[in-house]
Motif scaffolding. Structure first.
Motif, mmCIF file in Angstrom:
data_model
loop_
_atom_site.group_PDB
_atom_site.id
_atom_site.type_symbol
_atom_site.label_atom_id
_atom_site.label_comp_id
_atom_site.label_asym_id
_atom_site.label_seq_id
_atom_site.Cartn_x
_atom_site.Cartn_y
_atom_site.Cartn_z
ATOM 1 N N PRO A 75 0.697 -0.999 -0.113
ATOM 2 C CA PRO A 75 -0.225 -0.024 -0.115
ATOM 3 C C PRO A 75 0.915 1.374 0.201
ATOM 4 N N PRO A 76 0.406 2.353 -0.506
ATOM 5 C CA PRO A 76 1.069 3.634 -0.575
ATOM 6 C C PRO A 76 1.524 4.138 0.879
ATOM 7 N N GLY A 77 2.529 4.877 1.120
ATOM 8 C CA GLY A 77 3.219 5.372 2.235
ATOM 9 C C GLY A 77 4.033 4.381 2.642
ATOM 10 N N GLU A 78 3.689 4.416 4.223
ATOM 11 C CA GLU A 78 4.670 3.651 5.075
ATOM 12 C C GLU A 78 3.736 2.563 5.438
ATOM 13 N N GLU A 79 2.754 2.095 5.030
ATOM 14 C CA GLU A 79 1.613 0.948 5.482
ATOM 15 C C GLU A 79 2.120 -0.113 5.164
ATOM 16 N N PHE A 80 1.719 -1.202 5.905
ATOM 17 C CA PHE A 80 1.788 -2.685 5.457
ATOM 18 C C PHE A 80 0.304 -3.139 5.469
ATOM 19 N N VAL A 81 0.288 -4.329 4.784
ATOM 20 C CA VAL A 81 -0.901 -4.946 4.775
ATOM 21 C C VAL A 81 -0.801 -6.501 5.268
ATOM 22 N N ARG A 82 -1.991 -7.086 5.614
ATOM 23 C CA ARG A 82 -1.821 -8.141 6.161
ATOM 24 C C ARG A 82 -3.275 -8.948 6.014
ATOM 25 N N HIS A 83 -3.353 -10.265 5.776
ATOM 26 C CA HIS A 83 -4.518 -11.089 5.584
ATOM 27 C C HIS A 83 -4.822 -12.410 5.939
ATOM 28 N N SER A 84 -5.562 -13.078 5.827
ATOM 29 C CA SER A 84 -5.386 -14.580 6.215
ATOM 30 C C SER A 84 -4.813 -15.367 5.111
ATOM 31 N N GLY A 85 -4.353 -16.483 5.468
ATOM 32 C CA GLY A 85 -3.991 -17.516 4.571
ATOM 33 C C GLY A 85 -2.364 -17.330 4.263
ATOM 34 N N HIS A 86 -2.145 -17.879 2.869
ATOM 35 C CA HIS A 86 -0.552 -17.726 2.355
ATOM 36 C C HIS A 86 -0.594 -17.073 1.021
ATOM 37 N N GLU A 87 0.481 -16.518 0.659
ATOM 38 C CA GLU A 87 0.955 -15.946 -0.383
ATOM 39 C C GLU A 87 1.879 -16.749 -1.153
ATOM 40 N N PHE A 88 2.023 -17.117 -2.489
ATOM 41 C CA PHE A 88 3.100 -17.591 -3.368
ATOM 42 C C PHE A 88 3.169 -16.514 -4.465
ATOM 43 N N ASN A 89 4.483 -16.010 -4.724
ATOM 44 C CA ASN A 89 4.526 -14.901 -5.494
ATOM 45 C C ASN A 89 5.740 -15.410 -6.561
ATOM 46 N N TYR A 90 5.589 -15.042 -7.865
ATOM 47 C CA TYR A 90 6.546 -15.433 -8.888
ATOM 48 C C TYR A 90 6.713 -14.301 -9.717
ATOM 49 N N LEU A 91 7.864 -13.368 -9.778
ATOM 50 C CA LEU A 91 8.069 -12.636 -10.644
ATOM 51 C C LEU A 91 8.386 -13.033 -12.009
ATOM 52 N N THR A 92 7.790 -12.316 -13.183
ATOM 53 C CA THR A 92 7.769 -12.646 -14.395
ATOM 54 C C THR A 92 8.594 -11.626 -14.991
ATOM 55 N N VAL A 93 8.166 -10.340 -14.806
ATOM 56 C CA VAL A 93 8.914 -9.222 -15.529
ATOM 57 C C VAL A 93 9.471 -7.978 -14.412
ATOM 58 N N GLY A 94 10.677 -7.560 -15.067
ATOM 59 C CA GLY A 94 11.181 -6.426 -14.102
ATOM 60 C C GLY A 94 11.826 -6.962 -12.694
ATOM 61 N N ARG A 95 11.665 -5.851 -11.837
ATOM 62 C CA ARG A 95 12.147 -6.146 -10.434
ATOM 63 C C ARG A 95 11.149 -5.773 -9.506
ATOM 64 N N LEU A 96 11.200 -6.184 -8.202
ATOM 65 C CA LEU A 96 10.252 -5.903 -7.233
ATOM 66 C C LEU A 96 10.855 -5.907 -5.889
ATOM 67 N N VAL A 97 10.569 -5.049 -5.161
ATOM 68 C CA VAL A 97 10.950 -5.358 -3.743
ATOM 69 C C VAL A 97 9.734 -5.770 -2.899
ATOM 70 N N ILE A 98 9.608 -6.711 -1.998
ATOM 71 C CA ILE A 98 8.631 -7.255 -1.190
ATOM 72 C C ILE A 98 9.325 -7.297 0.303
ATOM 73 N N GLU A 99 8.590 -6.726 1.034
ATOM 74 C CA GLU A 99 9.171 -6.507 2.486
ATOM 75 C C GLU A 99 8.032 -7.246 3.350
ATOM 76 N N VAL A 100 8.457 -8.374 3.912
ATOM 77 C CA VAL A 100 7.991 -9.233 4.800
ATOM 78 C C VAL A 100 8.072 -9.049 6.058
ATOM 79 N N GLY A 101 7.509 -8.323 7.031
ATOM 80 C CA GLY A 101 7.722 -8.072 8.629
ATOM 81 C C GLY A 101 9.224 -7.042 8.305
#
Length: 255
Positions: free
Chosen positions: A181-207
């Motif tokens: 989400p924009p700014g300094e907020e983080f998001v969380r929800h139930s379950g699990h996520e599986f992520n696969y990057l196909t194009v470009g580069r991306l930063v994912i912050e977890v905890g």
């Protein structure tokens, strides 16, 4: 880079605000009440419903949670459980239906084509349709996939329908400079996520951990851990994300 200039040729641009209003009214929830549950002002929700503003991913998830549907369902205008939505996927009246156990609405119907609800048979109809969809072979051509634009430079494409029990599959697109989400907020929800990057580069912050993904990298984590995604580079990034469990069941962000 991803061509986003002709969305109609590459998918169906979902009217998320209109769908929110239709689902909300189908559940007999007032605008003011839904806004209160989501934690935003009534005017902010009104602007989202009329398409004047786009919600952040956090707000979109919370709206879906409070209506008892997934964000993927909401993009397609699925009515969800009748009655006053309470965020648990349940109605509150005698004989009223429930969303099925994975947080989905009752089936691949749109708000304009709601499920039939014969007196005393609503649950039977929904359960039968849910069982049918679990056995279905579902083909969704690219041009029929729903597209939703959110604040922060994020767009998602719904890749899965209702025949993938317990999971939603999305293609997430992050424009250069996007933060979700924009700014300094983080998001969380139930379950699990599986992520696969196909194009470009991306930063994912977890905890407290920060991961820089390049094409071919994967990252999986319990989605109850606060997380956010950002693209500080000049190239658009595309991420295939599989939500296992109900991504509509968003918990409040941490401080």
């Amino acid at each position: 880079m991803t061509d986003r200039s002709t969305p109609a040729a590459n998918g169906l641009t979902a009217d998320l605000g209109h769908n929110i209003r239709v689902v909300r009214k189908a559940q007999d929830v007032s605008l003011r009440e839904l806004a209160r549950r989501v934690g935003i002002s009534g005017s902010a929700l009104s602007q989202i419903e009329t398409g004047k503003t786009r919600p952040t991913v956090k707000t979109a998830y919370e709206i879906a949670r409070q209506l008892g549907v997934t964000l993927a369902d909401l993009s397609a205008g699925v009515p969800g459980p009748p009655g006053n939505g309470n965020g648990n996927g349940e109605g509150n009246g005698e004989g009223r239906g429930k969303a099925n156990g994975n947080g989905h609405g009752p089936g691949p119907h749109t708000a304009a084509d709601p499920l039939p609800s014969p007196a005393g048979q609503g649950d039977v109809v929904r359960d039968g349709l849910a069982a049918h969809m679990r056995q279905a072979v579902e083909f969704i051509p690219r041009e029929a996939q729903q597209l939703v634009d959110l604040q922060g430079g994020e767009q998602f494409r719904v890749l899965s329908g209702h025949s993938l029990p317990g999971a939603n599959c999305l293609l997430l697109t992050y424009a250069p400079g996007a933060v979700s989400p924009p700014g300094e907020e983080f998001v969380r929800h139930s379950g699990h996520e599986f992520n696969y990057l196909t194009v470009g580069r991306l930063v994912i912050e977890v905890g407290t951990q920060r991961y820089e993904l390049k094409p071919g990298d994967t990252l999986a984590f319990p989605a109850t851990t606060p997380h956010r995604l950002s693209n500080p580079w000049a190239e658009t990034a595309e991420l295939v994300c599989v939500f296992v469990g109900s991504p509509a069941a968003l918990s409040p962000p941490t401080g």
